[in-house]
Design a protein around this motif. Sequence first.
Motif, PDB file in Angstrom:
ATOM      1  N   GLU A   1     -37.175 -18.570  38.920  1.00  0.00           N
ATOM      2  CA  GLU A   1     -36.377 -17.335  38.882  1.00  0.00           C
ATOM      3  C   GLU A   1     -37.258 -16.111  39.129  1.00  0.00           C
ATOM      4  OE1 GLU A   1     -33.570 -14.875  35.692  1.00  0.00           O
ATOM      5  OE2 GLU A   1     -33.961 -17.013  35.388  1.00  0.00           O
ATOM      6  N   ILE A   2     -38.438 -16.091  38.542  1.00  0.00           N
ATOM      7  CA  ILE A   2     -39.367 -14.979  38.754  1.00  0.00           C
ATOM      8  C   ILE A   2     -39.792 -14.916  40.218  1.00  0.00           C
ATOM      9  CG2 ILE A   2     -41.640 -14.036  38.167  1.00  0.00           C
ATOM     10  CD1 ILE A   2     -41.377 -15.438  35.447  1.00  0.00           C
ATOM     11  N   ILE A   3     -40.228 -16.044  40.731  1.00  0.00           N
ATOM     12  CA  ILE A   3     -40.756 -16.090  42.097  1.00  0.00           C
ATOM     13  C   ILE A   3     -39.686 -15.731  43.117  1.00  0.00           C
ATOM     14  CG2 ILE A   3     -41.750 -17.573  43.866  1.00  0.00           C
ATOM     15  CD1 ILE A   3     -43.612 -16.764  41.481  1.00  0.00           C
ATOM     16  N   GLU A   4     -38.479 -16.260  42.952  1.00  0.00           N
ATOM     17  CA  GLU A   4     -37.410 -15.989  43.913  1.00  0.00           C
ATOM     18  C   GLU A   4     -37.077 -14.504  43.958  1.00  0.00           C
ATOM     19  OE1 GLU A   4     -34.239 -18.500  42.704  1.00  0.00           O
ATOM     20  OE2 GLU A   4     -35.235 -20.357  43.368  1.00  0.00           O
ATOM     21  N   GLN A   5     -36.995 -13.862  42.781  1.00  0.00           N
ATOM     22  CA  GLN A   5     -36.654 -12.444  42.760  1.00  0.00           C
ATOM     23  C   GLN A   5     -37.754 -11.590  43.375  1.00  0.00           C
ATOM     24  OE1 GLN A   5     -35.052 -10.775  39.155  1.00  0.00           O
ATOM     25  NE2 GLN A   5     -34.074 -12.696  38.548  1.00  0.00           N
ATOM     26  N   VAL A   6     -38.999 -11.873  43.026  1.00  0.00           N
ATOM     27  CA  VAL A   6     -40.112 -11.077  43.544  1.00  0.00           C
ATOM     28  C   VAL A   6     -40.286 -11.316  45.042  1.00  0.00           C
ATOM     29  CG1 VAL A   6     -42.608 -10.713  43.434  1.00  0.00           C
ATOM     30  CG2 VAL A   6     -41.289 -10.986  41.323  1.00  0.00           C
ATOM     31  N   ALA A   7     -40.184 -12.570  45.474  1.00  0.00           N
ATOM     32  CA  ALA A   7     -40.353 -12.885  46.896  1.00  0.00           C
ATOM     33  C   ALA A   7     -39.248 -12.269  47.733  1.00  0.00           C
ATOM     34  CB  ALA A   7     -40.383 -14.402  47.089  1.00  0.00           C
TER      35      ALA A   7
ATOM     36  N   ALA B   1     -46.401 -21.584  44.447  1.00  0.00           N
ATOM     37  CA  ALA B   1     -47.431 -22.347  43.738  1.00  0.00           C
ATOM     38  C   ALA B   1     -47.603 -21.870  42.305  1.00  0.00           C
ATOM     39  CB  ALA B   1     -48.759 -22.241  44.491  1.00  0.00           C
ATOM     40  N   TYR B   2     -47.131 -20.635  42.023  1.00  0.00           N
ATOM     41  CA  TYR B   2     -47.278 -20.087  40.683  1.00  0.00           C
ATOM     42  C   TYR B   2     -46.136 -20.488  39.750  1.00  0.00           C
ATOM     43  CZ  TYR B   2     -50.583 -17.023  43.101  1.00  0.00           C
ATOM     44  OH  TYR B   2     -51.619 -16.532  43.858  1.00  0.00           O
ATOM     45  N   GLU B   3     -45.092 -21.086  40.280  1.00  0.00           N
ATOM     46  CA  GLU B   3     -43.934 -21.443  39.455  1.00  0.00           C
ATOM     47  C   GLU B   3     -44.330 -22.304  38.270  1.00  0.00           C
ATOM     48  OE1 GLU B   3     -40.674 -23.176  41.516  1.00  0.00           O
ATOM     49  OE2 GLU B   3     -40.559 -21.575  43.030  1.00  0.00           O
ATOM     50  N   VAL B   4     -45.196 -23.286  38.518  1.00  0.00           N
ATOM     51  CA  VAL B   4     -45.559 -24.217  37.450  1.00  0.00           C
ATOM     52  C   VAL B   4     -46.278 -23.497  36.317  1.00  0.00           C
ATOM     53  CG1 VAL B   4     -47.760 -24.840  38.560  1.00  0.00           C
ATOM     54  CG2 VAL B   4     -46.687 -26.411  36.931  1.00  0.00           C
TER      55      VAL B   4
ATOM     56  N   LEU C   1     -45.831 -10.777  37.795  1.00  0.00           N
ATOM     57  CA  LEU C   1     -45.026 -10.447  36.623  1.00  0.00           C
ATOM     58  C   LEU C   1     -44.734  -8.953  36.551  1.00  0.00           C
ATOM     59  CD1 LEU C   1     -43.640 -11.711  34.234  1.00  0.00           C
ATOM     60  CD2 LEU C   1     -45.804 -11.639  32.974  1.00  0.00           C
ATOM     61  N   ILE C   2     -45.699  -8.122  36.919  1.00  0.00           N
ATOM     62  CA  ILE C   2     -45.447  -6.680  36.971  1.00  0.00           C
ATOM     63  C   ILE C   2     -44.406  -6.374  38.056  1.00  0.00           C
ATOM     64  CG2 ILE C   2     -46.468  -4.440  37.556  1.00  0.00           C
ATOM     65  CD1 ILE C   2     -49.015  -5.373  36.170  1.00  0.00           C
ATOM     66  N   GLY C   3     -44.502  -7.076  39.195  1.00  0.00           N
ATOM     67  CA  GLY C   3     -43.484  -6.919  40.227  1.00  0.00           C
ATOM     68  C   GLY C   3     -42.100  -7.279  39.713  1.00  0.00           C
ATOM     69  N   TYR C   4     -42.014  -8.313  38.895  1.00  0.00           N
ATOM     70  CA  TYR C   4     -40.742  -8.718  38.287  1.00  0.00           C
ATOM     71  C   TYR C   4     -40.215  -7.609  37.372  1.00  0.00           C
ATOM     72  CZ  TYR C   4     -37.439 -11.558  35.565  1.00  0.00           C
ATOM     73  OH  TYR C   4     -36.315 -12.046  34.936  1.00  0.00           O
ATOM     74  N   TYR C   5     -41.101  -7.019  36.582  1.00  0.00           N
ATOM     75  CA  TYR C   5     -40.700  -5.905  35.712  1.00  0.00           C
ATOM     76  C   TYR C   5     -40.207  -4.719  36.539  1.00  0.00           C
ATOM     77  CZ  TYR C   5     -41.891  -7.182  30.887  1.00  0.00           C
ATOM     78  OH  TYR C   5     -41.881  -7.727  29.629  1.00  0.00           O
TER      79      TYR C   5
END
Length: 237
Positions: A156-162, A181-184, A211-215
């Motif tokens: 969920e984090i990776i999809e939103q940021v990407a 690759a960071y999902e795990v 993670l900051i990008g997600y925020y």
Amino acid sequence: MLVKTRGIVLNYIRFRETSIIAKVYTEQLGVQSYIVNSVRKKGSGSRIALFQPFTLLEMVVYTSQRGGITRISEYRSAHPFSTIPFDIRKSSILLFLSEMVSRTVKEEEENPSLFAFLYEAIIHFDELETGFENFHLEFLLQLSHHLGFGPSSGAEIIEQVAFSSRAVGAATVPPVLALQAYEVYFDQLLRSPDQASIPNGKVRRELLSVLIGYYQLHVEKLGDIKSLAVLSEVLSE
């Protein structure tokens, strides 16, 4: 009116010759700003150490129906730190996290679960002697749940940021395959943080960047985090 409350110092700015205006997240009143007189005076009478980032206080404070800046009637340390002031890595992590909390927590009302999370996390961090390299990542993931946008998985984090990066054409964001690759690692931090196996400081910094990008996607006007450069330098490897 006077109110007795615990507080978590977020930051302060200098005010006049020896005073400060401190921003404090309080248990009873949410985020408040207080003028504190004569804490920067020279010599043994200085009490500025009590207003460093994430210091835990017991206070008696004035309140006003009109809001705005008020004053503290009484204050003292609620939990003197035993390790944080003596470890540059720990103090840098707390400086960074206090800035993140200051930029994301805005409400001027009580939030018992959020206050308890912050208060207990800070004490736990002070008690850790080793194995705190991932603390800031774990903290931000848990904080996001208290703020209402906590992810359920690393994907969920990776999809939103990407997706956001592709939408704005950001050239500095790693390719989607690299992000995946960071999902795990995010899954480990979300589900079993004590067993997370992040290999090195480089990966840790990249996870923090994501993670900051997600925020930034969820917090309006988060802006640049000034203390991030210091943290990155201190935790370089």
